[in-house]
Design a protein around this motif. Sequence first.
Motif, mmCIF file in Angstrom:
data_model
loop_
_atom_site.group_PDB
_atom_site.id
_atom_site.type_symbol
_atom_site.label_atom_id
_atom_site.label_comp_id
_atom_site.label_asym_id
_atom_site.label_seq_id
_atom_site.Cartn_x
_atom_site.Cartn_y
_atom_site.Cartn_z
ATOM 1 N N ILE B 85 -3.565 2.969 -7.198
ATOM 2 C CA ILE B 85 -4.191 3.601 -6.010
ATOM 3 C C ILE B 85 -4.643 2.527 -5.018
ATOM 4 N N MET B 86 -5.259 1.477 -5.551
ATOM 5 C CA MET B 86 -5.709 0.403 -4.653
ATOM 6 C C MET B 86 -4.517 -0.239 -3.940
ATOM 7 N N LEU B 87 -3.487 -0.567 -4.697
ATOM 8 C CA LEU B 87 -2.333 -1.268 -4.107
ATOM 9 C C LEU B 87 -1.558 -0.389 -3.134
ATOM 10 N N LEU B 88 -1.309 0.852 -3.542
ATOM 11 C CA LEU B 88 -0.386 1.675 -2.762
ATOM 12 C C LEU B 88 -1.032 2.347 -1.550
ATOM 13 N N GLU B 89 -2.251 2.800 -1.692
ATOM 14 C CA GLU B 89 -2.833 3.562 -0.587
ATOM 15 C C GLU B 89 -4.186 3.053 -0.085
ATOM 16 N N PHE B 90 -5.124 2.851 -1.013
ATOM 17 C CA PHE B 90 -6.478 2.584 -0.521
ATOM 18 C C PHE B 90 -6.568 1.306 0.301
ATOM 19 N N SER B 91 -6.122 0.194 -0.256
ATOM 20 C CA SER B 91 -6.326 -1.109 0.407
ATOM 21 C C SER B 91 -5.524 -1.256 1.699
ATOM 22 N N SER B 92 -4.465 -0.459 1.820
ATOM 23 C CA SER B 92 -3.708 -0.535 3.079
ATOM 24 C C SER B 92 -4.144 0.606 4.010
ATOM 25 N N SER B 93 -3.819 1.839 3.641
ATOM 26 C CA SER B 93 -4.011 2.954 4.577
ATOM 27 C C SER B 93 -5.475 3.346 4.763
ATOM 28 N N ILE B 94 -6.170 3.615 3.660
ATOM 29 C CA ILE B 94 -7.543 4.115 3.803
ATOM 30 C C ILE B 94 -8.448 3.020 4.378
ATOM 31 N N MET B 95 -8.205 1.777 3.941
ATOM 32 C CA MET B 95 -9.011 0.678 4.487
ATOM 33 C C MET B 95 -8.765 0.532 5.990
ATOM 34 N N CYS B 96 -7.510 0.714 6.434
ATOM 35 C CA CYS B 96 -7.211 0.614 7.867
ATOM 36 C C CYS B 96 -7.831 1.789 8.635
ATOM 37 N N LEU B 97 -7.898 2.948 7.996
ATOM 38 C CA LEU B 97 -8.578 4.084 8.655
ATOM 39 C C LEU B 97 -10.053 3.741 8.877
ATOM 40 N N ILE B 151 -5.731 -8.102 0.544
ATOM 41 C CA ILE B 151 -5.876 -8.822 -0.734
ATOM 42 C C ILE B 151 -7.325 -8.730 -1.221
ATOM 43 N N PHE B 152 -8.255 -8.976 -0.311
ATOM 44 C CA PHE B 152 -9.680 -8.897 -0.679
ATOM 45 C C PHE B 152 -10.013 -7.493 -1.212
ATOM 46 N N SER B 153 -9.447 -6.481 -0.551
ATOM 47 C CA SER B 153 -9.744 -5.107 -0.933
ATOM 48 C C SER B 153 -9.208 -4.806 -2.330
ATOM 49 N N VAL B 154 -7.973 -5.230 -2.613
ATOM 50 C CA VAL B 154 -7.370 -4.985 -3.940
ATOM 51 C C VAL B 154 -8.199 -5.688 -5.011
ATOM 52 N N VAL B 155 -8.516 -6.953 -4.747
ATOM 53 C CA VAL B 155 -9.276 -7.743 -5.729
ATOM 54 C C VAL B 155 -10.655 -7.103 -5.961
ATOM 55 N N ALA B 156 -11.303 -6.686 -4.856
ATOM 56 C CA ALA B 156 -12.638 -6.078 -5.001
ATOM 57 C C ALA B 156 -12.559 -4.763 -5.768
ATOM 58 N N GLY B 157 -11.513 -3.972 -5.519
ATOM 59 C CA GLY B 157 -11.337 -2.709 -6.230
ATOM 60 C C GLY B 157 -11.171 -2.942 -7.726
ATOM 61 N N ILE B 158 -10.367 -3.951 -8.075
ATOM 62 C CA ILE B 158 -10.143 -4.258 -9.496
ATOM 63 C C ILE B 158 -11.440 -4.773 -10.133
ATOM 64 N N LEU B 159 -12.162 -5.591 -9.377
ATOM 65 C CA LEU B 159 -13.458 -6.084 -9.900
ATOM 66 C C LEU B 159 -14.424 -4.921 -10.125
ATOM 67 N N LYS B 195 2.578 -2.230 5.378
ATOM 68 C CA LYS B 195 1.970 -1.051 6.025
ATOM 69 C C LYS B 195 0.718 -1.454 6.819
ATOM 70 N N ALA B 196 -0.090 -2.310 6.191
ATOM 71 C CA ALA B 196 -1.345 -2.719 6.844
ATOM 72 C C ALA B 196 -1.078 -3.483 8.149
ATOM 73 N N VAL B 197 0.010 -4.270 8.167
ATOM 74 C CA VAL B 197 0.339 -5.011 9.406
ATOM 75 C C VAL B 197 0.681 -4.013 10.527
ATOM 76 N N PHE B 198 1.445 -2.976 10.185
ATOM 77 C CA PHE B 198 1.754 -1.937 11.180
ATOM 78 C C PHE B 198 0.471 -1.259 11.664
ATOM 79 N N PHE B 199 -0.390 -0.943 10.717
ATOM 80 C CA PHE B 199 -1.638 -0.260 11.086
ATOM 81 C C PHE B 199 -2.533 -1.170 11.942
ATOM 82 N N ALA B 200 -2.515 -2.464 11.640
ATOM 83 C CA ALA B 200 -3.322 -3.406 12.431
ATOM 84 C C ALA B 200 -2.841 -3.410 13.882
ATOM 85 N N PHE B 201 -1.516 -3.348 14.053
ATOM 86 C CA PHE B 201 -0.963 -3.299 15.408
ATOM 87 C C PHE B 201 -1.405 -2.010 16.112
ATOM 88 N N ILE B 202 -1.359 -0.909 15.379
ATOM 89 C CA ILE B 202 -1.772 0.383 15.965
ATOM 90 C C ILE B 202 -3.252 0.321 16.373
#
Lengths: 263, 248
Positions: B85-97, B151-159, B195-202
């Motif tokens: 969940i962290m890798l696929l959606e949370f750290s990229s999409s939800i974090m960018c939201l 990366i920080f988000s994934v690592v923090a989620g796992i921690l 995905k996160a790079v695209f969202f950052a541009f948006i």
Amino acid sequence: MITLQHIKKAFGDKQVLKDISTVFESGKTNLIIGRSGSGKTVLMNCIVGLLQPDEGEILYDAENVVTMTKYERTLLRRRMGMLFQGSALFDSMTVLENVMFPLDMFSNDSYKERKRRAMFCLDRVNLGEAADKLPEELSGGMQKRAAIARAISMQPQYLFCDEPNSGLDPKTSLVIDKLIFELTKENNMTTIVNTHDMNSVMGIGENILFLSEGYKEWQGCNAEIMDSKNQKLNDFIFASDFSKRLKAANEENIELKDGINNQ
Amino acid sequence: MVVNKWLVAFGSYLQMLGRVFRRPDRMRMFGRRYLNELYQLGIDSVGIVLLISLFIGAVICIQFKMNIQSSWMPLWVPGYATREIMLLEFSSSIMCLILSGKVGSNIASELGTMRVTQQIDALEIMGVNSANYLILPKILGLITMIPILVIFSVVAGILGAYATAYIGHIGTVAELTQGMQYDFHQWFFWMGVIKAVFFAFIISSVSSYYGYNVKGGAVEVGKSSTNAVVSSSILILFSDTFLTQLLS
């Protein structure tokens, strides 16, 4: 010298500028005056290129702004300085950084040389001691002076001032007017001041363009303005009771003097 | 009528991007602003990213362990689910939201205030390409920082998930580690970053568009800030659907 030829500008159905032609001379403080909504700001914005006129030509010496390419216009703008009504200083930068900004962007001089030039401009407007302050720490008059310093840092040929005295007390307004007048003479700039401050008109108005409802209604200098027979101009100048009484007292004094001379 | 309005806005957005993606007038000034934006948009967001990710990682793990796990489900599932969940959606999409709220409103209100106080006009009068000078460092700054934030988000989620084992004693570290390592596809990490790079541009470009084109005063600056967040969020959700399909 800036020449306007048959400038027209409309917003939708509302015609704001109606066939304005005039010449703003170099080395002089040229004033655009008129009531609120008379088209002063729109005319100023057309001259500096923030708005495109619908018809007519704007010539900076021999260069026509209206037909210029974007790149040519950018180059021309580097020879302009502008003082905005609200000063428009960059609030994240110190006063010195604000004044150095145009130099940082376009000058190839060393940092030391750029700083020296910026400090010279700040000293010229008596703001040397405020160099390290942020704009928010300055009074309204000081912000205006800082904005003037930024406007002249690149030694522009053309200086534009939009309502330089708005929000300032009469004494500070005189300081700003004096500064604009002196800098115009020192650098032989073509200065255009957009104002409705009568102190400025009488103090520094070497060439005054009076606009009314989008038309050029009158043009002359401050020595001629009091004797003008133009009704709209007189209504504008003598709008307050104080100015009416001043005029009446002035005329009585003249009549009295004439009487003495005749005797 | 609405479609016409959208088309006009889209055309205006493309025109703005045309002015943004030019060679900077002065590379020295661009570099200075770029570093400033890296700090303002990226480093300033590290705290909130770590905090949210840490708790969400912990909550995902607890939910799986306490509410979903049953006797027929292997014990490593909570660790596996948290990682995926962290890798696929949370750290990229939800974090960018979430970042579109923080960073997007920051960009729109900064540029909007500069517009209504004539600071952008002052740049134009000086002969500076204001869109390029103000917006390009923001777009590049956020695009640079977003992979690091992911990366920080994934690592923090796992921690956070491990904290449930160490502090809350919900499951064991060995079970979590087994789940974290089970059937790992490296591509999933890269998918999140792309995905996160695209969202950052948006986030950066859409918020800049709303802020840069403000007309009026303080009320309009506030509205532009809200519109920036709403529009970026909707665009992130739409593009997330397409990107996920495309990259899977």
